[in-house]
Design an enzyme around this catalytic site. Structure first.
Site, PDB file in Angstrom:
ATOM      1  N   HIS A  21     -10.679  -8.122  -8.103  1.00  0.00           N
ATOM      2  CA  HIS A  21     -11.625  -7.134  -7.564  1.00  0.00           C
ATOM      3  C   HIS A  21     -12.386  -7.737  -6.373  1.00  0.00           C
ATOM      4  O   HIS A  21     -12.637  -7.066  -5.375  1.00  0.00           O
ATOM      5  CB  HIS A  21     -12.648  -6.705  -8.625  1.00  0.00           C
ATOM      6  CG  HIS A  21     -12.024  -6.241  -9.910  1.00  0.00           C
ATOM      7  ND1 HIS A  21     -12.213  -6.893 -11.099  1.00  0.00           N
ATOM      8  CD2 HIS A  21     -11.208  -5.196 -10.185  1.00  0.00           C
ATOM      9  CE1 HIS A  21     -11.544  -6.266 -12.053  1.00  0.00           C
ATOM     10  NE2 HIS A  21     -10.925  -5.238 -11.524  1.00  0.00           N
ATOM     11  N   CYS A 129      -2.524   3.034 -18.712  1.00  0.00           N
ATOM     12  CA  CYS A 129      -2.410   3.584 -17.347  1.00  0.00           C
ATOM     13  C   CYS A 129      -3.058   4.950 -17.243  1.00  0.00           C
ATOM     14  O   CYS A 129      -3.232   5.466 -16.129  1.00  0.00           O
ATOM     15  CB  CYS A 129      -0.954   3.754 -16.943  1.00  0.00           C
ATOM     16  SG  CYS A 129      -0.001   2.260 -16.984  1.00  0.00           S
TER      17      CYS A 129
HETATM   18  N1  MSP Z   1      -9.804   2.886 -11.233  1.00  0.00           N
HETATM   19  C1  MSP Z   1      -8.564   2.613 -10.616  1.00  0.00           C
HETATM   20  C2  MSP Z   1      -8.636   2.842  -9.140  1.00  0.00           C
HETATM   21  C3  MSP Z   1      -9.036   4.205  -8.709  1.00  0.00           C
HETATM   22  S1  MSP Z   1      -9.179   4.347  -6.981  1.00  0.00           S
HETATM   23  C4  MSP Z   1      -9.392   5.930  -6.674  1.00  0.00           C
HETATM   24  C5  MSP Z   1      -8.160   1.175 -10.892  1.00  0.00           C
HETATM   25  N2  MSP Z   1      -9.140   0.318 -11.198  1.00  0.00           N
HETATM   26  S2  MSP Z   1      -8.926  -1.252 -11.516  1.00  0.00           S
HETATM   27  O1  MSP Z   1     -10.196  -1.728 -12.002  1.00  0.00           O
HETATM   28  O2  MSP Z   1      -7.819  -1.469 -12.345  1.00  0.00           O
HETATM   29  O3  MSP Z   1      -8.725  -1.927 -10.126  1.00  0.00           O
HETATM   30  C6  MSP Z   1      -7.461  -2.150  -9.580  1.00  0.00           C
HETATM   31  C7  MSP Z   1      -7.649  -2.871  -8.275  1.00  0.00           C
HETATM   32  O4  MSP Z   1      -8.362  -4.112  -8.478  1.00  0.00           O
HETATM   33  C8  MSP Z   1      -6.379  -3.303  -7.583  1.00  0.00           C
HETATM   34  O5  MSP Z   1      -5.750  -2.272  -6.883  1.00  0.00           O
HETATM   35  C9  MSP Z   1      -6.914  -4.391  -6.691  1.00  0.00           C
HETATM   36  O6  MSP Z   1      -7.642  -3.844  -5.652  1.00  0.00           O
HETATM   37  C10 MSP Z   1      -7.867  -5.107  -7.624  1.00  0.00           C
HETATM   38  N3  MSP Z   1      -7.179  -6.104  -8.442  1.00  0.00           N
HETATM   39  C11 MSP Z   1      -7.219  -6.202  -9.795  1.00  0.00           C
HETATM   40  N4  MSP Z   1      -6.477  -7.286 -10.181  1.00  0.00           N
HETATM   41  C12 MSP Z   1      -5.954  -7.897  -9.113  1.00  0.00           C
HETATM   42  C13 MSP Z   1      -5.206  -9.074  -8.904  1.00  0.00           C
HETATM   43  N5  MSP Z   1      -4.792  -9.853  -9.882  1.00  0.00           N
HETATM   44  N6  MSP Z   1      -4.918  -9.412  -7.634  1.00  0.00           N
HETATM   45  C14 MSP Z   1      -5.335  -8.669  -6.575  1.00  0.00           C
HETATM   46  N7  MSP Z   1      -6.052  -7.563  -6.742  1.00  0.00           N
HETATM   47  C15 MSP Z   1      -6.324  -7.110  -7.979  1.00  0.00           C
HETATM   48  O7  MSP Z   1      -6.993   0.884 -10.763  1.00  0.00           O
END
Ligand code: MSP
Length: 646
Positions: A21, A129
């Site tokens: 994040h 998911c």
């Molecule tokens: N809530 C949805 C997004 C909705 S947008 C309209 C979601 N949230 S999440 O908390 O799972 O966040 C996913 C995002 O977090 C990834 O797309 C990326 O930006 C970031 N990442 C989470 N884990 C990551 C890594 N291990 N490496 C890089 N980025 C990562 O999906």
């Protein structure tokens, strides 16, 4: 003035923020700052995604109501960003009234248009998911992301006619090569779209199964599917449909996401926008995953990296630089503290930090700390200015195309080039020879280029860049910068400006070997062993004794014969410090001076200085004698001057 709107995904509040994040949000901050320096009007949005099954389950686990739970976790995200020098303009939460209103407005519009219908659906639902999977999409009957067997659910729901927009979307992607970038993700989406008919999207959940969501405006027995709800955040924050911000920043939107959420952003979102008669966004920028020793980060493996811990330990700016420099945008990258320290020591402490500290201390020594007026420029000055122009253009062009690592690599050509420029122009020799006009030019070329480097680094390392400005005696204000103009403009650093006498921007760090790989069960070290008494063996030293010897790699700059001793040479070595060291070495019978110049050697740099026949020796060059021959110790490939031998 152009508009630039940058967004991150809104993060689920079912887990605490981690490195992944932080990466996306730091990158968004850098892109935002970069566009500020280009003179664009910018808006930077991040936030949290708070509806859906996952959140309800996480709240239940902790014995909290969903509301209590989302408030608590959402603030972990919003509180984290300032500590990483992230300056977002807005923080959106999907449970806010403004968002609920906007989602309902879009739903009603698409419904009135006839693009939403009621139907029955049976599918494999993955709770992780929060979506249905078709048989074809499953791997051995399991969700490809979570590797769990989804639950088969059949129920009546509302559907969005996504299939209707398939051909339009293919056409739009083909006509706009930058719509999804890098290219591999664009190709991935195109092949997904061309591989078969796009299905309609189930966009509701019956309240009998899930209450924690936004009610459909046309049927109060249903709530909105979390993805249909979440994606709309990007326009809620702009006060769609009538807000000033919407007029200013849409469609100049740049979305930044990782590859895990490519499909919702590349397929659901543009088709939703099309159905709502809103123009598509400008770019979707997709990056890879941060891995820990080639494994995904996960709580159960115990390898989740805390961004704040890293920033506290190594400095926010070094952490930010590392993330942008290390990951080739679009590819996966491995995170390790060793790699971070490697970059910190090589790129920041050695290259950039040294450039600042050497030049500032020379400015003090030779010009009383005042930026001198440059004299006439010679060939080597023009050469380094050309290196600078190319480096800055590379940086800017690559940042424009979301190639951040390459951009920084490009800029470092200038950082390293300036260090070499010091070695070849030898300001200390000019001073000795009292060539003050030439020395003034050299120092000015260095200082003005250092200012340009500081400008370019502000998006990546805001605080460090501001310190660099301060050390150069300038007050930094982003709105006064003309980034593109910096490539060609010369002479903005005024002579007569007082600069700092010292600079210690990035102190070197040594890493303790710590394994961040998934924890394996390790045998506990036996207490007996740790209490073992050390027995002294004659001729054997303890490790801390060895550690006292500081050996560095350096390049020999010049060699002359000792005026009073045939066997001795006076050797000037660049060991990555402010000034070269003089080492008096007994090498005259083995090497001619010209055979030594330019060679990399290993120097013991913490030997107390001593005089050898009237000449001070500040260290020892390591060599091996083999019969009549002498060989110098060196690394097997060129390394940066100042690298520690360990
Ligand atoms: N809530 C949805 C997004 C909705 S947008 C309209 C979601 N949230 S999440 O908390 O799972 O966040 C996913 C995002 O977090 C990834 O797309 C990326 O930006 C970031 N990442 C989470 N884990 C990551 C890594 N291990 N490496 C890089 N980025 C990562 O999906």
């Amino acid at each position: 003035m152009d508009s630039f709107f940058i967004t991150t995904p809104i993060y689920y509040v079912n887990a605490k923020p981690h490195l992944g994040h932080a990466y996306t949000t730091i990158l968004a901050d850098s892109m935002n700052r970069f566009h500020k320096l280009l003179g664009d009007e910018t808006f930077f949005l991040t936030g949290t995604d708070e509806h859906g099954d996952k959140i309800v389950q996480a709240a239940e686990k902790g014995g909290q109501t969903p509301r209590e739970y989302v408030d608590e976790i959402s603030s972990l995200f919003s509180d984290l960003w300032p500590g990483l020098q992230i300056e977002n303009d807005d923080f959106i939460r999907t449970t806010e009234e403004r968002h609920i209103k906007c989602v309902q407005e879009v739903l009603q519009k698409v419904y009135d248009k006839g693009d939403i219908y009621f139907g029955e659906y049976g599918g494999h639902y993955c709770f992780g998911c929060e979506r249905f999977y078709t048989e074809k999409e499953l791997t051995d009957g399991k969700c490809p992301q979570h590797e769990t067997v989804p639950e088969y659910i059949a129920e009546k729901n509302y559907f969005f006619k996504m299939s209707k927009y398939q051909d339009w979307l293919i056409g739009h992607i083909n006509a706009n090569p930058d719509f999804i970038r890098p290219e591999r993700y664009r190709n991935e989406v195109l092949s997904l779209l061309k591989s078969g008919a796009l299905e309609d999207l189930c966009i509701s959940r019956p309240k009998s199964r899930l209450e924690w969501g936004i009610e459909l405006p046309f049927d109060r027995d249903f709530v909105t599917y979390v993805w249909f709800d979440a994606l709309i955040n990007y326009i809620t924050a702009l006060e769609y449909p009538d807000g000033e911000k919407f007029k200013k920043y849409w469609p100049a939107a740049n979305h930044l996401v990782a590859k895990d959420i490519l499909k919702p952003h590349a397929v659901f979102w543009p088709t939703m926008l099309k159905a709502a008669e809103i123009e598509p966004y400008q770019n979707l920028n997709v990056h890879g995953y941060w891995l820990i020793k080639d494994t995904k980060m996960s709580k159960s493996l115990g390898n989740v990296v805390s961004p704040l811990e890293m920033a506290d330990k190594y400095g926010v700016n070094a952490f930010r630089y590392f993330l942008l420099r290390e990951m080739v945008f679009g590819n996966d990258s491995s995170f390790s503290e060793e790699a971070l320290v490697g970059r910190l020591n090589a790129d920041l402490a050695n290259d950039l930090g040294n450039l600042y500290s050497r030049t500032l201390s020379m400015t003090h020594k030779y010009f009383g700390g005042i930026v001198p007026a440059p004299g006439e420029e010679g060939e080597e000055d023009c050469d380094i200015k050309n290196v600078g122009r190319k480096a800055m253009a590379d940086f800017q062009n690559n940042f424009m195309e979301a190639k951040f690592s390459r951009g920084l690599e490009g800029l470092w050509e200038l950082v390293r080039g300036l260090n070499k420029y010091i070695d070849t122009t030898q300001p200390w020799a000019l001073y000795k020879e009292e060539k003050m006009s030439r020395l003034g030019t050299v120092m000015y070329v260095l200082l003005e280029n250092m200012r340009k480097i500081a400008v370019h680094l502000w998006p990546v390392m805001p605080e460090a860049s501001e310190s660099m400005f301060e050390q150069l005696g300038i007050k930094f204000s982003p709105e006064k910068i003309n980034l593109q103009g910096e490539i060609d403009v010369w002479g903005l650093l005024e002579h007569g400006t007082a600069v700092a006498s010292k600079s210690n921007l990035f102190p070197r760090v040594e890493v303790e070997k710590k394994d961040t790989a998934p924890k394996k069960k390790e045998a506990k070290p036996s207490k007996k062993k740790s209490k073992e008494k050390k027995t002294e063996i004659p001729g054997v030293i303890e490790f801390p004794d060895f550690q006292k010897v500081d050996m560095r790699v350096g390049t020999i700059l010049s060699v002359v014969k000792h005026p009073d001793a045939d066997k001795l040479l006076l050797i000037k070595v660049d060991t990555g410090e402010d000034e070269p060291r003089q080492v008096v070495a007994g090498l005259a019978e083995f090497f001619k001076p010209e055979e030594l110049e330019g060679r990399q050697v290993v120097v013991v740099v913490n030997l107390a200085p001593r005089k050898l026949r009237g000449e001070v020796s500040q260290g020892m060059i390591l060599a091996v004698r083999n019969g009549k021959e002498m060989q110098l110790l060196t690394a097997t490939a060129p390394v940066d001057n100042g690298c520690k031998v360990s």
